[in-house]
Design an enzyme around this catalytic site. Structure first.
Site, PDB file in Angstrom:
ATOM      1  N   GLU A  60       0.881  -1.155   0.000  1.00 56.02           N
ATOM      2  CA  GLU A  60       0.000   0.000   0.000  1.00 56.02           C
ATOM      3  C   GLU A  60       0.928   1.217   0.000  1.00 56.02           C
ATOM      4  O   GLU A  60       1.827   1.293   0.844  1.00 56.02           O
ATOM      5  CB  GLU A  60      -0.816  -0.046   1.294  1.00 56.02           C
ATOM      6  N   ARG A 295       5.326 -13.369   9.245  1.00 56.41           N
ATOM      7  CA  ARG A 295       5.979 -12.097   8.965  1.00 56.41           C
ATOM      8  C   ARG A 295       7.287 -12.023   9.734  1.00 56.41           C
ATOM      9  O   ARG A 295       7.502 -12.772  10.694  1.00 56.41           O
ATOM     10  CB  ARG A 295       5.077 -10.936   9.337  1.00 56.41           C
ATOM     11  N   LYS A 305       4.556   0.337   9.529  1.00 54.82           N
ATOM     12  CA  LYS A 305       4.583   1.645   8.869  1.00 54.82           C
ATOM     13  C   LYS A 305       4.043   2.726   9.786  1.00 54.82           C
ATOM     14  O   LYS A 305       4.550   3.836   9.798  1.00 54.82           O
ATOM     15  CB  LYS A 305       3.766   1.593   7.584  1.00 54.82           C
TER      16      LYS A 305
HETATM   17  P1  ATP Z   1       2.752  -2.520   7.968  1.00 55.24           P
HETATM   18  O1  ATP Z   1       2.144  -3.477   8.951  1.00 55.24           O
HETATM   19  O2  ATP Z   1       4.135  -2.143   8.255  1.00 55.24           O
HETATM   20  O3  ATP Z   1       1.897  -1.345   7.669  1.00 55.24           O
HETATM   21  P2  ATP Z   1       1.667  -3.764   5.746  1.00 55.24           P
HETATM   22  O4  ATP Z   1       1.506  -5.229   5.753  1.00 55.24           O
HETATM   23  O5  ATP Z   1       0.467  -2.975   5.978  1.00 55.24           O
HETATM   24  O6  ATP Z   1       2.871  -3.357   6.666  1.00 55.24           O
HETATM   25  P3  ATP Z   1       1.804  -3.485   2.971  1.00 55.24           P
HETATM   26  O7  ATP Z   1       2.245  -2.323   2.186  1.00 55.24           O
HETATM   27  O8  ATP Z   1       0.381  -3.839   2.946  1.00 55.24           O
HETATM   28  O9  ATP Z   1       2.303  -3.257   4.421  1.00 55.24           O
HETATM   29  O10 ATP Z   1       2.699  -4.770   2.658  1.00 55.24           O
HETATM   30  C1  ATP Z   1       3.099  -5.197   1.404  1.00 55.24           C
HETATM   31  C2  ATP Z   1       3.502  -6.649   1.508  1.00 55.24           C
HETATM   32  O11 ATP Z   1       4.586  -6.794   2.416  1.00 55.24           O
HETATM   33  C3  ATP Z   1       2.371  -7.496   2.035  1.00 55.24           C
HETATM   34  O12 ATP Z   1       2.254  -8.629   1.196  1.00 55.24           O
HETATM   35  C4  ATP Z   1       2.786  -7.853   3.417  1.00 55.24           C
HETATM   36  O13 ATP Z   1       2.337  -9.111   3.762  1.00 55.24           O
HETATM   37  C5  ATP Z   1       4.302  -7.812   3.336  1.00 55.24           C
HETATM   38  N1  ATP Z   1       4.881  -7.482   4.649  1.00 55.24           N
HETATM   39  C6  ATP Z   1       4.647  -6.388   5.398  1.00 55.24           C
HETATM   40  N2  ATP Z   1       5.298  -6.448   6.574  1.00 55.24           N
HETATM   41  C7  ATP Z   1       5.988  -7.617   6.564  1.00 55.24           C
HETATM   42  C8  ATP Z   1       6.858  -8.275   7.496  1.00 55.24           C
HETATM   43  N3  ATP Z   1       7.154  -7.747   8.680  1.00 55.24           N
HETATM   44  N4  ATP Z   1       7.382  -9.466   7.142  1.00 55.24           N
HETATM   45  C9  ATP Z   1       7.090 -10.012   5.952  1.00 55.24           C
HETATM   46  N5  ATP Z   1       6.290  -9.462   5.040  1.00 55.24           N
HETATM   47  C10 ATP Z   1       5.729  -8.277   5.327  1.00 55.24           C
HETATM   48 MG    MG Z   2      -1.272  -3.279   4.934  1.00 52.12          MG
END
Ligand code: ATP
Ligand code: MG
Length: 588
Positions: A60, A295, A305
């Site tokens: 995102e 994760r 984020k």
């Molecule tokens: P955050 O929790 O930091 O906001 P998010 O999952 O909302 O992260 P996205 O931009 O939606 O962030 O993530 C893009 C991709 O990265 C998704 O497929 C998500 O599963 C993966 N991702 C995010 N954080 C991690 C992590 N700590 N370990 C592995 N993969 C991750």
């Molecule tokens: Mg997300």
């Protein structure tokens, strides 16, 4: 979740086995692709897909990528590369708020920096989910027509109450049995702006008694008057993430949709939705399948984020690329390398069990890669003068230092030795502690790549701090000359000639948080910030370190790995960032 120290796990990746099995299936081998995302009619008119599998990395664009995302990038792009497939970079921008071009650009940069590319022949495979809003709307109408969705007039509070609990089934909404015609007309009114934000909501009609909450008539479209960076004010209704994401995958003909474990309970809805839309003829088979992995949780940092935005906005750090931050932009400025991240992700593997990974595993990975990649240089970080009293004034001579002990083919460079040198303050002890084999009054050491010297005393300031150390050199002991080792000494110290040194700013970074699990319990994570996470010093460097380019990495002998800061360095005046020390000093 275990908070114990996690041992280095053998790298295993259960998703590989799944892909190997799928590749043997006939419907994967014959799936069609029209060269761009689209519905069943579009894809079925295409040709057999040259990409054996399709994965996607779907951030995102609401922040900078962090080290957790690197795990997902290596997983998705890495699997595609290994199995003759393609990985799409998809900006999941269905949420109208908080998204910006700055984030889009930084994300694309970070993926490229890690060494990946979303192009496949002439296709770019860079997509924006908001381009699918028209299809998503059509999909919602199709669900309504098939009796799979209805417009609910309950308030948010009423919906919360009728949702039930873990032990009790939910209650059907009084609006659940609206006719198709009424639902369609209400949904169109929602689209046309006839209803206030939050007044009506479109829900899937599944099962209010399901043990899985996500199947209890989940919301799929809401009224939300918000400007969207891509579609402007065209829409005042937006799809919910759980509805949008499976559709995005299906339109792009993703085969393996890999996400983190928190989406495991969404999988039944993911499958339900895509089956409904395939049945209605809107989506082509084979449908994408979702797989979940654990994760990355890393000690001493925060990987969220939201928290990273807070650190930046409240100015606890200097910006998104602050070298202390676990953002990929920060890691890059810190001198962490793509090869180091690759080694790290291979080492931690991919599993279905949540755990904490020790930050030291990441640092070890960087060290290992830099040990091979980085040339050696000499830098004195905490300088005091060493004067060789029996060395002629106004004289200097060449000494030869290997650029890389593991790579003799990189040759040697010349460094100048003269009467006055800079050495590390800690390499002299007036009253030596036990086991100290460096300079002491009457002691002898080798000046690395130079001579053996014998200490004769020191000068001190009024406060008793040593300001100058005096010594005499043994002319027959120059490194690399015959008989140079006739005098045996235990210590070996580095130095730079004072009249040939280049003075420069060096930034020593330490961990951003002083606790392994910042904010654990009821604490505010900000309370765990390490107040001494950066120190700026003025160091004396060998002259060759004056003319270097941004992002060049070096090992400063006996200290660690340092990178030329890409932001604050100017030509002839580099600033160095410490990437990582030579050994793990944190626990000591
Ligand atoms: P955050 O929790 O930091 O906001 P998010 O999952 O909302 O992260 P996205 O931009 O939606 O962030 O993530 C893009 C991709 O990265 C998704 O497929 C998500 O599963 C993966 N991702 C995010 N954080 C991690 C992590 N700590 N370990 C592995 N993969 C991750
Ligand atoms: Mg997300």
């Amino acid at each position: 979740m275990s908070s114990e120290k996690t041992p280095i796990q053998p790298a295993s990746n259960f998703i590989r086995a799944i892909i190997e099995k799928d590749l043997a299936l006939i419907n994967y081998a014959t799936k069609k692709w029209a060269g761009s995302p689209g519905d069943a009619a579009h894809q079925d008119a295409g040709v057999v897909d040259t990409a054996k599998i399709r994965t996607r990395f779907p951030p995102e664009p609401n922040g900078y990528l962090h080290i957790g995302h690197a795990k997902s990038i290596f997983l998705n792009f890495g699997l595609a590369r290994d199995f003759g497939g393609v990985c799409h970079l998809r900006f999941d921008d269905t949420n109208p708020e908080k998204e910006s071009q700055e984030y889009v650009d930084s994300i694309a940069d970070a993926v490229k920096w890690l060494g990946f590319d979303w192009h496949n022949n002439n296709e770019s495979n860079l997509y924006f989910a908001s381009n699918y809003f028209d299809f998503m709307y059509r999909a919602a109408e199709s669900l309504i027509e098939a009796g799979h969705a209805y417009v609910d007039s309950q308030t948010a509070e009423e919906m919360r109450i009728t949702r039930g609990t873990l032990t009790e089934a939910g209650k059907n909404s009084p609006w659940r049995d609206r006719s198709v015609a009424e639902n369609l007309s209400l949904f169109r009114e929602m689209r046309d702006g006839k209803h206030a934000d939050g007044s009506l909501i479109l829900r899937a009609k599944i099962d209010m008694a399901s043990p899985n909450f996500n199947m209890r008539d989940p919301a799929i479209y809401r009224v939300r008057r918000a400007h969207h960076h891509n579609t402007g004010d065209k829409w005042c209704i937006y799809p919910m993430y759980t509805f949008a994401h499976p559709i995005e995958d299906a339109l792009e003909r993703i085969t393996h949709s890999i996400c983190t474990l928190e989406f495991e309970d969404q999988r039944p809805f993911y499958d339900w939705l895509l089956e409904c839309l395939a049945e209605a003829g809107l989506l082509a088979h084979p449908l994408p399948k979702q797989y979940e992995f654990a994760r990355l949780n890393l000690t001493y940092v925060v990987l969220s984020k939201r928290k990273l935005i807070q650190l930046v906005e409240e100015k606890h750090v200097s910006g998104w690329d602050d070298p202390r931050l676990p953002t990929l932009a920060g890691a890059r400025r810190r001198g962490y390398t793509p090869a180091g991240f690759k080694l790290f992700t291979d080492r931690i593997g991919v599993s279905k069990a949540d755990s904490w990974i020790e930050y030291s595993i990441l640092e070890d990975s960087m060290r290992e890669v830099l040990n091979v990649d980085a040339e050696r240089r000499i830098a004195v970080l905490d300088p005091i003068k060493l004067v060789i009293d029996n060395y002629p004034d106004n004289q200097s001579e060449d000494c030869f230092a290997p650029n890389h002990p593991l790579k003799p083919e990189l040759g040697k460079r010349t460094v100048q030795l003269s009467k006055a040198l800079w050495i590390e303050r800690e390499d002299f002890m007036e009253v030596p502690s036990k086991g100290f084999f460096r300079l002491t009054p009457d002691g002898m050491v080798r000046l690395r790549y130079g001579y053996v010297v014998k200490c004769t005393g020191c000068e001190k300031d009024a406060d008793g701090n040593v300001t100058v150390v005096h010594c005499e050199y043994l002319p027959d002991t120059k490194s690399g000359t015959p008989g140079s080792d006739s005098v045996k000494v235990k210590g070996n110290i580095h130095w730079v000639s004072a009249s040939h040194a280049h003075e420069a700013e060096v930034r020593l970074y330490d961990r951003l948080f002083k606790e392994a699990h910042p904010g654990e319990g009821d604490k505010d994570f900000l309370d765990d910030l390490n107040p001494n996470s950066v120190t700026s010093i003025t160091a004396q460097l060998e002259l060759g370190l004056k003319d270097v380019s941004a992002e060049e990495c070096f090992q400063f002998e006996r200290h660690g790995y340092f990178v030329v800061d890409k932001k604050d360095s100017v030509v002839g005046k580099p600033v160095f960032n410490r990437t990582v020390t030579l050994r793990d000093a944190w626990q000591k």
